[in-house]
Design an enzyme around this catalytic site. Sequence first.
Site, PDB file in Angstrom:
ATOM      1  N   GLU A   1       1.078   7.148   6.786  1.00  0.00           N
ATOM      2  CA  GLU A   1       2.268   6.488   6.045  1.00  0.00           C
ATOM      3  C   GLU A   1       2.064   6.958   4.560  1.00  0.00           C
ATOM      4  OE1 GLU A   1       3.474   2.465   6.578  1.00  0.00           O
ATOM      5  OE2 GLU A   1       2.382   2.478   8.772  1.00  0.00           O
TER       6      GLU A   1
ATOM      7  N   ASP B   1      16.216  -0.164  12.081  1.00  0.00           N
ATOM      8  CA  ASP B   1      15.451   1.031  12.281  1.00  0.00           C
ATOM      9  C   ASP B   1      16.002   2.195  12.813  1.00  0.00           C
ATOM     10  OD1 ASP B   1      13.335  -0.503  11.132  1.00  0.00           O
ATOM     11  OD2 ASP B   1      12.822  -1.337  12.983  1.00  0.00           O
TER      12      ASP B   1
ATOM     13  N   SER C   1       0.868  -1.161  -0.107  1.00  0.00           N
ATOM     14  CA  SER C   1      -0.020  -0.056   0.120  1.00  0.00           C
ATOM     15  C   SER C   1       0.817   1.242   0.087  1.00  0.00           C
ATOM     16  CB  SER C   1      -1.092  -0.017   1.137  1.00  0.00           C
ATOM     17  OG  SER C   1      -0.285   0.217   2.277  1.00  0.00           O
TER      18      SER C   1
ATOM     19  N   HIS D   1       8.742   3.373   8.738  1.00  0.00           N
ATOM     20  CA  HIS D   1       8.364   2.518   9.744  1.00  0.00           C
ATOM     21  C   HIS D   1       7.353   2.913  10.665  1.00  0.00           C
ATOM     22  CE1 HIS D   1       9.833  -0.185  12.994  1.00  0.00           C
ATOM     23  NE2 HIS D   1       9.491   0.743  13.868  1.00  0.00           N
TER      24      HIS D   1
ATOM     25  N   MET E   1      10.583  -6.648   4.362  1.00  0.00           N
ATOM     26  CA  MET E   1      10.708  -7.217   5.823  1.00  0.00           C
ATOM     27  C   MET E   1      12.000  -8.095   5.795  1.00  0.00           C
ATOM     28  SD  MET E   1       8.411  -5.538   6.990  1.00  0.00           S
ATOM     29  CE  MET E   1       7.788  -6.010   8.541  1.00  0.00           C
ATOM     30  N   ARG E   2      13.204  -7.435   5.483  1.00  0.00           N
ATOM     31  CA  ARG E   2      14.459  -8.285   5.484  1.00  0.00           C
ATOM     32  C   ARG E   2      15.305  -7.297   6.054  1.00  0.00           C
ATOM     33  NH1 ARG E   2      15.552 -13.546   5.113  1.00  0.00           N
ATOM     34  NH2 ARG E   2      17.514 -12.859   4.382  1.00  0.00           N
TER      35      ARG E   2
ATOM     36  N   ASN F   1      13.450   4.536   4.385  1.00  0.00           N
ATOM     37  CA  ASN F   1      12.475   3.235   5.058  1.00  0.00           C
ATOM     38  C   ASN F   1      11.286   3.955   5.448  1.00  0.00           C
ATOM     39  OD1 ASN F   1      11.219   0.711   5.835  1.00  0.00           O
ATOM     40  ND2 ASN F   1      12.438   1.356   7.816  1.00  0.00           N
TER      41      ASN F   1
ATOM     42  N   LEU G   1      18.924  -6.040   6.187  1.00  0.00           N
ATOM     43  CA  LEU G   1      19.918  -5.797   5.025  1.00  0.00           C
ATOM     44  C   LEU G   1      21.438  -5.665   5.776  1.00  0.00           C
ATOM     45  CD1 LEU G   1      17.746  -2.797   3.213  1.00  0.00           C
ATOM     46  CD2 LEU G   1      18.312  -5.060   2.259  1.00  0.00           C
TER      47      LEU G   1
HETATM   48  C1  GAR Z   1       3.851  -0.693   6.787  1.00  0.00           C
HETATM   49  O1  GAR Z   1       3.002  -0.201   7.845  1.00  0.00           O
HETATM   50  C2  GAR Z   1       5.185  -0.236   6.981  1.00  0.00           C
HETATM   51  O2  GAR Z   1       5.340   0.842   7.711  1.00  0.00           O
HETATM   52  C3  GAR Z   1       5.825  -1.444   7.536  1.00  0.00           C
HETATM   53  O3  GAR Z   1       4.942  -2.740   7.063  1.00  0.00           O
HETATM   54  C4  GAR Z   1       4.000  -2.301   6.513  1.00  0.00           C
HETATM   55  C5  GAR Z   1       3.832  -2.350   5.016  1.00  0.00           C
HETATM   56  O4  GAR Z   1       2.702  -2.012   4.442  1.00  0.00           O
HETATM   57  N1  GAR Z   1       7.156  -1.642   7.665  1.00  0.00           N
HETATM   58  C6  GAR Z   1       7.872  -2.108   8.491  1.00  0.00           C
HETATM   59  O5  GAR Z   1       7.342  -2.711   9.679  1.00  0.00           O
HETATM   60  C7  GAR Z   1       9.239  -1.960   8.289  1.00  0.00           C
HETATM   61  N2  GAR Z   1      10.178  -1.959   9.711  1.00  0.00           N
HETATM   62  P1  GAR Z   1       2.338  -2.068   2.887  1.00  0.00           P
HETATM   63  O6  GAR Z   1       2.927  -3.247   2.314  1.00  0.00           O
HETATM   64  O7  GAR Z   1       0.834  -1.969   2.765  1.00  0.00           O
HETATM   65  O8  GAR Z   1       3.127  -0.724   2.347  1.00  0.00           O
END
Ligand code: GAR
Length: 218
Positions: free
Chosen positions: A178, A149, A17, A113, A94-95, A111, A97
Site C-alpha cells: 500500500e 469500495d 501509515s 483498499h 473508516m466512514r 481511496n 461517505l
Molecule cells: C489500510 O490497510 C487501508 O487500506 C485500510 O485501512 C488501513 C489503514 O491503515 N482501508 C480500508 O480498509 C478502507 N476500506 P493506515 O491508517 O496505517 O493507513
Amino acid sequence: MAAGKLRVGVLASGQGSNLQALIDACADPSFPAEIVHVLSNVEGAYALERARRAGIPTALIRHREYSSREAFDAAVDACLREAGVEFVCLAGFMRLLSEGFVRGWDGRMINIHPSLLPSFKGLHTHAQALQAGVKVHGCTVHFVRPALDDGPVLAQAAVPVLPGDSADLLAARVLEQEHRIYPLALRLIAEGRAVVDGDVVRIDAPHAGQALVNPVAP
Ligand code: GAR
C-alpha cells in the site's frame, strides 16, 4: 509552498501509515503534489500526530457530533474547500461517505483498499482472502464512487498468500505494498498521466511486463 503542485487533502481515521507514505513522498521537492490539510473523525488518531509533525494543518471533525451522515459530510466538505483542497485521498478513513459528498468530489477523490478489488470489499479483507483460499491477495487504489469500495481502479499490487499465513501476517505484507502504490497513484494523477475513461483508468506510464505467479513454478 511550491507553485503548481496539486493541493491534496487527506482523510484518515487511524494510525495513518498510508498518510505517512504520502507525506514522505511529498517531501521530495520534485513530487507534483503537496498535502495541505489532514482531517480525521477520530480524536487521538495517530494520523493527526503524523500530520502535525510534518507541519501540516489538521482538523478533527467528530462524526458523533452530527445528527446525520449528510451533516457530517457537509462539515468535512466545507473544511476541505476552506483549505483550498483540490484533490482528496482517503487513507484509512473508516466512514461511509454520502452520495452527495462523493458526487461533489467525483474524479477528484481516491481511496486505498486492502484487497485486489473487486474482490473482498468491506472490512476484514485479509480474513476474507484466507477464507476464500486465494493464492494472491493485495491492495488497490481506486477513484471513489458512491457504492462501497467501488470505482475505477488506478493501481494495484499483488502479494502471495503463504502457507501458515494469519490475517495479521497477510495484512502486514499487503500494507508494505500500500505504501508503494499510494504515492505512485497520486503522482500519476498529479502529472496528468491517469485519466478516468468511463469505468476504467487509462494510464500513461511504463508497466512491468511480468505477472506475479504464486506458487512459483518449479
Ligand atoms: C489500510 O490497510 C487501508 O487500506 C485500510 O485501512 C488501513 C489503514 O491503515 N482501508 C480500508 O480498509 C478502507 N476500506 P493506515 O491508517 O496505517 O493507513
